[in-house]
Design a protein around this motif. Structure first.
Motif, PDB file in Angstrom:
ATOM      1  N   SER A  41       0.832  -1.204   0.000  1.00  0.00           N
ATOM      2  CA  SER A  41       0.000   0.000   0.000  1.00  0.00           C
ATOM      3  C   SER A  41       0.866   1.253   0.000  1.00  0.00           C
ATOM      4  CB  SER A  41      -0.925   0.015   1.224  1.00  0.00           C
ATOM      5  OG  SER A  41      -1.808  -1.081   1.204  1.00  0.00           O
ATOM      6  N   ILE A  42       1.941   1.227   0.782  1.00  0.00           N
ATOM      7  CA  ILE A  42       2.852   2.374   0.836  1.00  0.00           C
ATOM      8  C   ILE A  42       3.480   2.606  -0.538  1.00  0.00           C
ATOM      9  CG2 ILE A  42       4.988   3.256   1.855  1.00  0.00           C
ATOM     10  CD1 ILE A  42       4.275   1.575   4.371  1.00  0.00           C
ATOM     11  N   LYS A  44       2.334   1.724  -3.421  1.00  0.00           N
ATOM     12  CA  LYS A  44       1.319   2.185  -4.381  1.00  0.00           C
ATOM     13  C   LYS A  44       1.037   3.682  -4.210  1.00  0.00           C
ATOM     14  CE  LYS A  44      -3.460   1.369  -5.856  1.00  0.00           C
ATOM     15  NZ  LYS A  44      -4.699   0.596  -5.588  1.00  0.00           N
ATOM     16  N   THR A  45       0.919   4.123  -2.966  1.00  0.00           N
ATOM     17  CA  THR A  45       0.613   5.525  -2.687  1.00  0.00           C
ATOM     18  C   THR A  45       1.731   6.456  -3.168  1.00  0.00           C
ATOM     19  OG1 THR A  45      -0.672   4.893  -0.739  1.00  0.00           O
ATOM     20  CG2 THR A  45       0.040   7.190  -0.871  1.00  0.00           C
ATOM     21  N   LEU A  46       2.981   6.047  -2.931  1.00  0.00           N
ATOM     22  CA  LEU A  46       4.115   6.921  -3.228  1.00  0.00           C
ATOM     23  C   LEU A  46       4.882   6.499  -4.481  1.00  0.00           C
ATOM     24  CD1 LEU A  46       5.459   7.482   0.404  1.00  0.00           C
ATOM     25  CD2 LEU A  46       3.949   8.934  -0.935  1.00  0.00           C
ATOM     26  N   ASN A  47       4.316   5.532  -5.229  1.00  0.00           N
ATOM     27  CA  ASN A  47       4.930   5.083  -6.489  1.00  0.00           C
ATOM     28  C   ASN A  47       6.389   4.653  -6.308  1.00  0.00           C
ATOM     29  OD1 ASN A  47       2.601   5.646  -8.134  1.00  0.00           O
ATOM     30  ND2 ASN A  47       3.109   7.835  -7.952  1.00  0.00           N
ATOM     31  N   ASP A 102       5.759  12.059   2.387  1.00  0.00           N
ATOM     32  CA  ASP A 102       5.195  12.239   1.048  1.00  0.00           C
ATOM     33  C   ASP A 102       6.195  11.927  -0.065  1.00  0.00           C
ATOM     34  OD1 ASP A 102       2.548  13.056   1.677  1.00  0.00           O
ATOM     35  OD2 ASP A 102       3.307  15.034   2.255  1.00  0.00           O
ATOM     36  N   GLY A 168      -9.514   3.643   2.257  1.00  0.00           N
ATOM     37  CA  GLY A 168      -8.850   4.521   1.301  1.00  0.00           C
ATOM     38  C   GLY A 168      -7.390   4.183   1.099  1.00  0.00           C
ATOM     39  N   ASP A 169      -6.775   4.876   0.145  1.00  0.00           N
ATOM     40  CA  ASP A 169      -5.365   4.648  -0.158  1.00  0.00           C
ATOM     41  C   ASP A 169      -4.443   5.124   0.962  1.00  0.00           C
ATOM     42  OD1 ASP A 169      -6.069   3.567  -2.577  1.00  0.00           O
ATOM     43  OD2 ASP A 169      -5.848   5.459  -3.692  1.00  0.00           O
ATOM     44  N   GLU A 170      -4.966   5.987   1.835  1.00  0.00           N
ATOM     45  CA  GLU A 170      -4.149   6.543   2.909  1.00  0.00           C
ATOM     46  C   GLU A 170      -4.360   5.807   4.238  1.00  0.00           C
ATOM     47  OE1 GLU A 170      -2.054   9.200   2.303  1.00  0.00           O
ATOM     48  OE2 GLU A 170      -2.663   9.085   0.203  1.00  0.00           O
ATOM     49  N   TRP A 172      -3.057   3.208   5.429  1.00  0.00           N
ATOM     50  CA  TRP A 172      -1.809   2.760   6.054  1.00  0.00           C
ATOM     51  C   TRP A 172      -1.194   3.836   6.948  1.00  0.00           C
ATOM     52  CZ3 TRP A 172       2.701   5.463   5.133  1.00  0.00           C
ATOM     53  CH2 TRP A 172       2.742   6.299   4.003  1.00  0.00           C
ATOM     54  N   ARG A 173      -1.413   5.099   6.574  1.00  0.00           N
ATOM     55  CA  ARG A 173      -0.852   6.192   7.379  1.00  0.00           C
ATOM     56  C   ARG A 173      -1.455   6.201   8.783  1.00  0.00           C
ATOM     57  NH1 ARG A 173       1.996   9.789   4.214  1.00  0.00           N
ATOM     58  NH2 ARG A 173       1.528   9.841   1.968  1.00  0.00           N
TER      59      ARG A 173
END
Length: 496
Positions: A41-42, A44-47, A102, A168-170, A172-173
């Motif tokens: 997931s991390i 994917k979020t930050l490519n 980020d 959501g995509d976030e 994991w945060r």
């Protein structure tokens, strides 16, 4: 040698301290490994690219090697209550940094700093050693290590569900931030719930901080030599993270910066040698009473034993799911999820095997126990080297779990001896032994990147045999160790 039974359902006296401390260790490992189950997931979020993912994973252990040495010094000087509480509180900061990152660079910095909380294990070794007598210290340290170490597995089980709950995509945060909140909260709970020693007992501190005291000039040379692999491993990690290390990792460090870091690492080694000599030169110039002497070979042999035990555990846990998938996917239809579940059995055994190793040491002797676990570990790895696609899965899993019993039991047997060497330096000894465990993990994973899994298992089996021979030179802790009280009188601490 018999061990009184522990009433683990009690929550008073030394049992309360044991429960409070393994929970602190458990939380520190949840925080330390909170990224692993959420890495997809991390990424994917930050490519993140594959080299960047591998870099994040290796940065997680980079700081833990020096951190365990530093924490060992601090716990001997300030006591486990203050040291553990402070570490848990400070450890929440890079946790929050990671949750709000980020960019890859921000993730990398937070993950590097997070490695410091992985040194929390060392603190509890001293705390448990203070509260339990020699006849119970093995099982107590085993419970502390085994149950606390389960924090990494708990993170893998709970955090994906927690991230999903936030959605959501976030997600994991928020899941990672929650572990930081728990760590910060428990730092306060721990501080107000424990004390460094039982009432009326003395907390013995080293005369000088910065390095261990030794008992002879030859032990001084031995101590210096045993520090070399710690710094060499830091150089190896630097090499991996530079362009010299190939394409497996992101070139996070430029060639010029890598050379500069290598110079810093070995300047620190030179300073460490200076501190070792400075702390020991005065008392080695005059005869040391026999009751105050200890043999540094005890520490060195435990360093090597933990290097193969915990080091190989770290390496095998990292590679086993992929090994199962690549070996049995075509021949027996194993999926990636099934391979992950099967691979997890190696770490899961730690929950019971590490306490078993400590109990076995209390009941049947420290040297004999360590010998048996090293022998079983060597045999297990040698047999695992012959696994191929035609082996029945059930047989492979049973073999893996059997080998894990000896590996985790060996970890418990090592730390059943650590508190019985020199009480006032237990933190520093535990720190050095623990650091060697991380050295083993880095070393074996580096070897794996160059050889097949079969050769990888053979190498670890060979190292286990070599360490088995070294274990035969360890002395069984017996009689008493002497520590000096503030008024100059001597207190004798029972070892058997």
């Amino acid at each position: 040698m018999s061990s009184p039974k522990l009433n683990l359902f009690s929550f008073s006296g030394n049992i309360k301290i044991l429960h409070m401390t393994w929970i602190a260790f458990f939380i520190s490992f949840v925080v330390w490994f909170n990224h692993a189950p959420l890495m997809l997931s991390i990424a994917k979020t930050l490519n993140l690219s594959q080299p960047e993912i591998k870099t994040i994973l290796i940065l997680n252990v980079a700081l833990t090697i020096p951190a365990r040495i530093i924490i060992g010094i601090l716990v001997d000087k300030f006591g486990p209550k203050r040291t553990y509480s402070t570490l848990l509180a400070l450890g929440s900061i890079p946790c929050f940094m990671f949750a709000t990152a980020d960019s890859f660079q921000e993730l990398a910095l937070a993950r590097f700093l997070m490695g410091f909380i992985g040194a929390g294990f060392v603190i509890g070794i001293r705390m448990v050693g203070e509260w339990f007598p020699a006849k119970q210290v093995g099982i107590a340290e085993g419970i502390y290590g085994g149950w606390g170490n389960f924090g990494s597995a708990a993170a893998a089980i709970a955090l994906p569900s927690l991230a999903l709950m936030f959605g959501g995509d976030e997600g994991w945060r928020y899941a990672i931030a929650c572990t930081g909140v728990i760590s910060l909260f428990y730092s306060v709970v721990y501080f107000f719930s424990v004390s460094d020693t039982p009432k009326g007992s003395t907390y013995f501190k080293p005369k000088k901080a910065g390095a261990m005291e030794v008992s002879s000039i030859w032990d001084l040379f031995f101590y210096v030599a045993m520090n070399i692999p710690l710094y060499a491993t830091l150089s190896l990690l630097t090499w991996k993270l530079s362009s010299f290390g190939g394409a497996n990792y992101t070139n996070l460090i430029s060639d010029t910066a890598a050379i500069f870091i290598h110079i810093i690492i070995w300047c620190l080694f030179a300073y460490n040698v200076y501190k070792i000599v400075h702390i020991n030169e005065e008392h080695l110039q005059k005869p040391i009473d026999a009751i105050h002497k200890y043999k540094f070979k005890q520490v060195a042999i435990l360093d090597l034993a933990y290097m193969i035990a915990f080091g190989s555990e770290l390496a095998v846990v990292s590679m086993l799911p992929m090994f199962f998938y690549e070996t049995f996917h075509e021949s027996q239809g194993i999926t990636m999820i099934q391979a992950g579940l099967l691979g997890g059995c190696f770490a899961f055994i730690n929950l019971v095997a590490r306490p078993m190793g400590g109990w076995f040491s209390d009941k049947f002797g420290r040297k004999l126990s360590l010998t048996i676990f090293m022998l079983g570990m060597a045999a297990g790895y040698f047999i695992m080297s012959s696994i191929d696609a035609q082996w029945p899965i059930v047989v492979v899993v049973l073999l893996t779990m059997s080998c894990s019993c000896f590996v985790s039991g060996g970890c418990g047997a090592v730390y059943a001896i650590v508190p019985l060497i020199k009480r006032r330096m237990t933190g520093q000894i535990a720190g050095m032994v623990g650091a060697y465990g991380n050295v083993g993990g880095v070393l074996f994973l580096t070897i794996l990147s160059f050889v097949t899994p079969s050769i990888f298992f053979l190498v670890m089996g060979g190292v286990a045999i070599t360490v088995l021979l070294a274990v035969q030179f360890i002395d069984e802790p017996q009689g008493h160790m002497a520590e000096v009280l503030e008024d100059g009188s001597i207190e004798m601490i029972e070892l058997s």
